[in-house]
Design a protein around this motif. Sequence first.
Motif, PDB file in Angstrom:
ATOM      1  N   GLY A  47       0.825  -1.205   0.000  1.00 60.98           N
ATOM      2  CA  GLY A  47       0.000   0.000   0.000  1.00 60.98           C
ATOM      3  C   GLY A  47       0.859   1.255   0.000  1.00 60.98           C
ATOM      4  O   GLY A  47       0.560   2.224  -0.690  1.00 60.98           O
ATOM      5  N   GLN A  48       1.965   1.206   0.762  1.00 61.32           N
ATOM      6  CA  GLN A  48       2.871   2.352   0.820  1.00 61.32           C
ATOM      7  C   GLN A  48       3.520   2.599  -0.538  1.00 61.32           C
ATOM      8  O   GLN A  48       3.649   3.735  -0.979  1.00 61.32           O
ATOM      9  CB  GLN A  48       3.932   2.103   1.898  1.00 61.32           C
ATOM     10  CG  GLN A  48       4.803   3.311   2.202  1.00 61.32           C
ATOM     11  CD  GLN A  48       4.001   4.422   2.872  1.00 61.32           C
ATOM     12  OE1 GLN A  48       3.307   4.175   3.848  1.00 61.32           O
ATOM     13  NE2 GLN A  48       4.087   5.618   2.343  1.00 61.32           N
ATOM     14  N   PHE A  49       3.913   1.530  -1.217  1.00 55.56           N
ATOM     15  CA  PHE A  49       4.489   1.662  -2.560  1.00 55.56           C
ATOM     16  C   PHE A  49       3.481   2.301  -3.513  1.00 55.56           C
ATOM     17  O   PHE A  49       3.816   3.222  -4.265  1.00 55.56           O
ATOM     18  CB  PHE A  49       4.909   0.292  -3.117  1.00 55.56           C
ATOM     19  CG  PHE A  49       6.235  -0.187  -2.616  1.00 55.56           C
ATOM     20  CD1 PHE A  49       7.391   0.568  -2.827  1.00 55.56           C
ATOM     21  CD2 PHE A  49       6.345  -1.385  -1.931  1.00 55.56           C
ATOM     22  CE1 PHE A  49       8.613   0.132  -2.360  1.00 55.56           C
ATOM     23  CE2 PHE A  49       7.565  -1.824  -1.454  1.00 55.56           C
ATOM     24  CZ  PHE A  49       8.704  -1.065  -1.663  1.00 55.56           C
ATOM     25  N   ASP A  52       3.043   5.990  -2.711  1.00 53.03           N
ATOM     26  CA  ASP A  52       4.182   6.791  -3.153  1.00 53.03           C
ATOM     27  C   ASP A  52       4.214   6.914  -4.671  1.00 53.03           C
ATOM     28  O   ASP A  52       4.596   7.945  -5.207  1.00 53.03           O
ATOM     29  CB  ASP A  52       5.487   6.165  -2.637  1.00 53.03           C
ATOM     30  CG  ASP A  52       5.669   6.434  -1.158  1.00 53.03           C
ATOM     31  OD1 ASP A  52       4.929   7.286  -0.635  1.00 53.03           O
ATOM     32  OD2 ASP A  52       6.517   5.794  -0.521  1.00 53.03           O
ATOM     33  N   PHE A  53       3.780   5.864  -5.342  1.00 55.64           N
ATOM     34  CA  PHE A  53       3.689   5.918  -6.804  1.00 55.64           C
ATOM     35  C   PHE A  53       2.764   7.054  -7.235  1.00 55.64           C
ATOM     36  O   PHE A  53       3.095   7.843  -8.122  1.00 55.64           O
ATOM     37  CB  PHE A  53       3.182   4.571  -7.336  1.00 55.64           C
ATOM     38  CG  PHE A  53       2.860   4.585  -8.802  1.00 55.64           C
ATOM     39  CD1 PHE A  53       3.867   4.455  -9.750  1.00 55.64           C
ATOM     40  CD2 PHE A  53       1.549   4.728  -9.233  1.00 55.64           C
ATOM     41  CE1 PHE A  53       3.566   4.471 -11.101  1.00 55.64           C
ATOM     42  CE2 PHE A  53       1.242   4.740 -10.585  1.00 55.64           C
ATOM     43  CZ  PHE A  53       2.253   4.619 -11.518  1.00 55.64           C
TER      44      PHE A  53
ATOM     45  N   GLU B   2      12.535   4.794   5.689  1.00 56.88           N
ATOM     46  CA  GLU B   2      12.021   4.571   7.039  1.00 56.88           C
ATOM     47  C   GLU B   2      10.499   4.361   7.042  1.00 56.88           C
ATOM     48  O   GLU B   2       9.986   3.527   7.784  1.00 56.88           O
ATOM     49  CB  GLU B   2      12.363   5.776   7.910  1.00 56.88           C
ATOM     50  CG  GLU B   2      12.776   5.408   9.328  1.00 56.88           C
ATOM     51  CD  GLU B   2      13.199   6.650  10.079  1.00 56.88           C
ATOM     52  OE1 GLU B   2      12.637   6.891  11.149  1.00 56.88           O
ATOM     53  OE2 GLU B   2      14.076   7.377   9.583  1.00 56.88           O
ATOM     54  N   THR B   3       9.820   5.129   6.174  1.00 56.26           N
ATOM     55  CA  THR B   3       8.355   5.004   6.090  1.00 56.26           C
ATOM     56  C   THR B   3       7.960   3.574   5.772  1.00 56.26           C
ATOM     57  O   THR B   3       6.997   3.051   6.337  1.00 56.26           O
ATOM     58  CB  THR B   3       7.800   5.911   4.974  1.00 56.26           C
ATOM     59  OG1 THR B   3       8.676   7.018   4.800  1.00 56.26           O
ATOM     60  CG2 THR B   3       6.411   6.363   5.290  1.00 56.26           C
ATOM     61  N   PHE B  55       2.939   8.883  11.209  1.00 54.26           N
ATOM     62  CA  PHE B  55       4.117   8.095  11.573  1.00 54.26           C
ATOM     63  C   PHE B  55       4.291   6.882  10.675  1.00 54.26           C
ATOM     64  O   PHE B  55       5.398   6.618  10.173  1.00 54.26           O
ATOM     65  CB  PHE B  55       3.978   7.663  13.039  1.00 54.26           C
ATOM     66  CG  PHE B  55       5.047   6.730  13.504  1.00 54.26           C
ATOM     67  CD1 PHE B  55       6.352   7.162  13.646  1.00 54.26           C
ATOM     68  CD2 PHE B  55       4.743   5.407  13.800  1.00 54.26           C
ATOM     69  CE1 PHE B  55       7.344   6.294  14.077  1.00 54.26           C
ATOM     70  CE2 PHE B  55       5.729   4.539  14.223  1.00 54.26           C
ATOM     71  CZ  PHE B  55       7.028   4.982  14.364  1.00 54.26           C
ATOM     72  N   ALA B  56       3.204   6.158  10.432  1.00 53.30           N
ATOM     73  CA  ALA B  56       3.326   4.853   9.771  1.00 53.30           C
ATOM     74  C   ALA B  56       2.785   4.824   8.341  1.00 53.30           C
ATOM     75  O   ALA B  56       2.887   3.800   7.676  1.00 53.30           O
ATOM     76  CB  ALA B  56       2.631   3.781  10.601  1.00 53.30           C
TER      77      ALA B  56
END
Lengths: 159, 117
Positions: A47-49, A52-53, B2-3, B55-56
């Motif tokens: 999900g973070q990838f 960020d995309f 870090e994220t 934070f996360a």
Amino acid sequence: MSDQKKKKLTPVQQEYQAFARRSEPGRPVLLNSVRAFLAGGVICLLGQFVQDFFLWNFDFTEKTAGNPTVAVMILLSVILTVSGVYDHIAQWAGAGTAVPVTGFANSIASAALEHRTEGFVLGVGGNMFKLAGSVIAFGVFAAFAVALARTLLARLGGS
Amino acid sequence: METYFWAFVVGGLICVAGQLMIDVARLTPAHTMTILVVAGAVLAGLDLYQPLVDFAGAGATVPITSFGNALTQGALSEARHFGLTGILTGIFEVTSAGISAAIIFGFLAALFFKPKG
């Protein structure tokens, strides 16, 4: 089971309940937790990838990038559900695949698919929210109560 | 970088919390999800969920707790502008993308595919 419910059972039933609980195989709590941690972590990492995309390649801010991210995660989850892969992963991962938003989408898509034979209105439409419905109902009511309390408190405080 | 680490760890830990509710407290998965959503909604009301998101990142926005958070956040922000009716109009403000996407893709899935296994 609550004590109140227990009182309504006959002695024989109570005995059986105790017997059933003794013979139930123990659950590998630690192993299940490790699996849930790994699977849940990987899904959130993915999900973070995706987020960020969207942040890097389009005109999204931290706040607005959440919407396309969730949509993409849900689309992926539905594709995996349709191809039967999600169920396999879920058997291994337990809550690791159920707790992320992909699990929410999986519950809607699988309920929709499963009840297809009962027709589109009564089957698909009527059963889509069979599992997800309680999440939405309780979530909405909790949000309503919390927001009402905060709004009224703010009024009382005169701010 | 870090994220990504914290997204993995925090997201994983929220799932472990759910797993423990299922295994130790012997709740059904449906009860577990419901409790997590309500927890997210309440944490949002106490202004505790947004710091976790800062934070996360996706570690806090991908688990279902974020759905409860988004419901409360939407209700609160509309209530700030439009008063009490804002609560009603704002609840689905933020979560619309998630719910609509799940319904639309789920429906398309049922239209074009048959269940496997």
